[in-house]
Design a protein around this motif. Structure first.
Motif, mmCIF file in Angstrom:
data_model
loop_
_atom_site.group_PDB
_atom_site.id
_atom_site.type_symbol
_atom_site.label_atom_id
_atom_site.label_comp_id
_atom_site.label_asym_id
_atom_site.label_seq_id
_atom_site.Cartn_x
_atom_site.Cartn_y
_atom_site.Cartn_z
ATOM 1 N N GLU A 44 0.812 -1.290 0.005
ATOM 2 C CA GLU A 44 0.017 -0.073 0.012
ATOM 3 C C GLU A 44 0.952 1.297 0.023
ATOM 4 N N ARG A 45 1.921 1.084 0.738
ATOM 5 C CA ARG A 45 2.638 2.532 0.880
ATOM 6 C C ARG A 45 3.454 2.584 -0.465
ATOM 7 N N THR A 48 0.913 4.150 -2.970
ATOM 8 C CA THR A 48 0.718 5.482 -2.688
ATOM 9 C C THR A 48 1.893 6.215 -3.110
ATOM 10 N N TRP A 49 2.968 5.847 -3.005
ATOM 11 C CA TRP A 49 4.369 6.584 -3.338
ATOM 12 C C TRP A 49 4.032 6.515 -4.886
ATOM 13 N N ARG A 52 1.641 9.244 -6.159
ATOM 14 C CA ARG A 52 1.731 10.428 -5.836
ATOM 15 C C ARG A 52 3.361 11.159 -6.221
#
Length: 59
Positions: A44-45, A48-49, A52
């Motif tokens: 998930e991280r 998301t990275w 963005r």
């Protein structure tokens, strides 16, 4: 060398000539977390990275 580096190098060697869509990558990441739920937070991280990465508001 970090384990991640070895994995990335193997990915480049085995699949480096292929072109994939983000939808394909998203499906593979979902399959991975279905099999390995303990990696859901890091995936998930990472997602998301990536989402963005070019957003100037997130600097």
């Amino acid at each position: 060398m970090y384990f991640t580096d070895r994995g990335i190098e193997e990915l480049q060697t085995r699949r480096g000539d292929e072109e994939v869509t983000l939808a394909w990558l998203a499906e593979r990441l979902q399959e991975f977390t279905d099999v390995h739920p303990e990696f859901e937070t890091p995936v998930e991280r990472f997602a998301t990275w990536l989402a963005r990465l070019d957003d100037p508001d997130d600097d």
